[in-house]
Design an enzyme around this catalytic site. Structure first.
Site, PDB file in Angstrom:
ATOM      1  N   SER A 204       0.835  -1.199   0.000  1.00  0.00           N
ATOM      2  CA  SER A 204       0.000   0.000   0.000  1.00  0.00           C
ATOM      3  C   SER A 204       0.877   1.259   0.000  1.00  0.00           C
ATOM      4  O   SER A 204       1.655   1.459  -0.913  1.00  0.00           O
ATOM      5  CB  SER A 204      -0.948  -0.054   1.196  1.00  0.00           C
ATOM      6  OG  SER A 204      -1.995   0.868   1.059  1.00  0.00           O
ATOM      7  N   ASP A 231      -0.841  -5.034  -3.312  1.00  0.00           N
ATOM      8  CA  ASP A 231      -2.223  -4.581  -3.247  1.00  0.00           C
ATOM      9  C   ASP A 231      -2.418  -3.072  -3.316  1.00  0.00           C
ATOM     10  O   ASP A 231      -3.110  -2.481  -2.486  1.00  0.00           O
ATOM     11  CB  ASP A 231      -2.902  -5.129  -1.985  1.00  0.00           C
ATOM     12  CG  ASP A 231      -4.417  -5.270  -2.206  1.00  0.00           C
ATOM     13  OD1 ASP A 231      -4.801  -5.793  -3.265  1.00  0.00           O
ATOM     14  OD2 ASP A 231      -5.195  -4.857  -1.343  1.00  0.00           O
ATOM     15  N   HIS A 365      -7.047  -6.644   2.049  1.00  0.00           N
ATOM     16  CA  HIS A 365      -5.981  -5.693   1.734  1.00  0.00           C
ATOM     17  C   HIS A 365      -4.660  -6.098   2.394  1.00  0.00           C
ATOM     18  O   HIS A 365      -3.589  -5.922   1.813  1.00  0.00           O
ATOM     19  CB  HIS A 365      -6.401  -4.303   2.194  1.00  0.00           C
ATOM     20  CG  HIS A 365      -5.423  -3.226   1.845  1.00  0.00           C
ATOM     21  ND1 HIS A 365      -4.914  -3.048   0.569  1.00  0.00           N
ATOM     22  CD2 HIS A 365      -4.844  -2.259   2.610  1.00  0.00           C
ATOM     23  CE1 HIS A 365      -4.078  -2.021   0.566  1.00  0.00           C
ATOM     24  NE2 HIS A 365      -4.022  -1.532   1.788  1.00  0.00           N
TER      25      HIS A 365
END
Length: 414
Positions: A204, A231, A365
């Site tokens: 991220s 992700d 996530h």
């Protein structure tokens, strides 16, 4: 990433840093003696004792008490780069087994042996998370191939990393995060010629600094065989920015205890792996100022990293991310959760075979916490493919002598 990412990333982006998450003192080459000393009571031997055994809670007969990270990393270090005064990073490191084996070999030899450099998977966590989110992954990597070491750390404002002045922990601008990462690497591995190969992985928010640092490290002479992005896709991330404040505002502001925080992460599907949650979540939390009790696990907790003040930096984390990934002068791996969509740049890049794409199923996530076994296998295969030299059999007309291929000329019939 798709609409799932909007809820997944923003829902789960919010886990944050520590209370008495781990831990210990270890030695890192190139670190001064006084830099190796950690907080009192934080030694490796005491790690297992720092979590009260009486602080157990069960949800549907499931033990949700915190787990020490001592069994998941080889060392816990406090790293104070001389080039970056005012910050002390908490790092978690499992050196490559090759390095340990080489010193043993060299000590038994009269001639100085060349020290194998090995490879290290350097992990940068996302906003609100911590280096301990990679704990279970680090163990999976070690069990599959100990030649690949793992280094994770707490970014400023997260986990047990400390800044002076304290207000500096809110500066999560891309330039600051990148400078922090560069300083950490250069302090732990000061000589690029002797440093291990660095496989850079960012989850991220963490994808932005690793992609920014990759070319800078290569210019300094470091070997960066590949980058791994977990992700995050620029297009979907940018589209999701207007939703982020609303998502953050709907999180619980405090928890009754660390165990309550672990329970929330699991039941909300923020983290789907209870073992990882029991290791990482304590480092995402810190005692609330309004807490009235004195026990580490029993007192009221709040988020360690306050993400609202980081809003000015959200756009710069994602802007240009896809092109930076595609232009990296090394191998590229993108790992996504579920059937997510790629943005235009990545879609074209995938069609041109510019990177490897792996889509994991049944994860959210925090895919490196949800299914660390799958990710470890994927990363190790990627690392091997891009670092191992392929030895081909000799061509027709060549003979092999002493392990070397020799040219053989045909001079006529026998």
């Amino acid at each position: 990433m798709s609409d799932t990412f909007r809820k997944a990333m923003l829902n789960r982006l919010p886990p944050v840093a520590p209370t008495r998450a781990p831990w210990a003192a270890g030695n890192a080459e190139g670190m001064d003696e006084d830099q190796e000393e950690l907080e009192e009571g934080d030694s490796m031997a005491e790690l297992g004792q720092s979590l009260p055994s009486s602080s157990r809670s069960r949800s549907n007969d499931q033990d949700l008490s915190p787990i020490s990270a001592a069994a998941y990393f080889g060392q816990a270090l406090e790293v104070q780069p001389t080039s970056r005064p005012g910050i002390a990073f908490r790092a978690y490191y499992t050196p490559p087994a090759l390095a340990a084996a080489s010193s043993a070999t060299a000590s038994g030899s009269s001639a100085p042996a060349a020290k194998p450099k090995g490879s290290v998977l350097l992990c940068h966590h996302g906003a609100g998370s911590s280096g301990l989110s990679f704990a279970v992954l680090a163990k999976e990597v070690k069990e599959r191939d100990a030649e690949l070491g793992v280094l994770a750390f707490d970014a400023r404002g997260h986990g047990k990393t400390k800044t002076q002045p304290v207000e500096a922990e809110h500066d999560l601008s891309l330039i600051t995060l990148t400078a922090d990462l560069m300083a950490l690497i250069q302090h732990m591995f000061p000589d690029p010629a002797e440093a291990p190969a660095l496989l850079l992985m960012g989850h991220s928010m963490g994808a932005a600094p690793i992609l920014e640092a990759s070319p800078a490290l290569q210019k300094l002479g470091y070997n960066v065989p590949g980058v791994v992005v977990l992700d995050v896709v620029e297009g979907t991330a940018v589209e999701s920015l207007p939703l982020m404040k609303g998502i953050l505002s709907h999180r619980p502001r405090t928890f009754k205890s660390v165990i309550d925080g672990i329970h929330w992460h699991i039941t909300s599907n923020a983290i789907r792996n209870p073992t990882s949650a029991r290791i990482s979540v304590p480092s995402y939390l810190t005692p609330s100022p309004s807490s009235g009790t004195d026990t580490d696990v029993g007192e009221r907790q709040t988020w360690r990293a306050d993400l609202m003040p980081t809003e000015p930096f959200w756009q710069e984390w994602w802007s240009g991310l896809s092109q930076k990934f595609l232009q990296a002068k090394c191998a590229r791996l993108l790992v996504l959760a579920g059937q997510e969509r790629l943005d235009k740049d990545l879609m074209v890049g995938q069609m041109q075979g510019k990177f490897q794409l792996d889509v994991m199923q049944d994860v959210g996530h925090y895919l490196h916490e949800d299914d660390p076994a799958h990710l470890a296998s994927t990363v190790i295969a990627f690392w091997r493919r891009n670092t191992r030299v392929l030895v081909l059999p000799p061509k027709v007309g060549q003979a092999v002598s002493g392990g070397k291929a020799l040219e053989v000329k045909r001079v006529g019939e026998v």
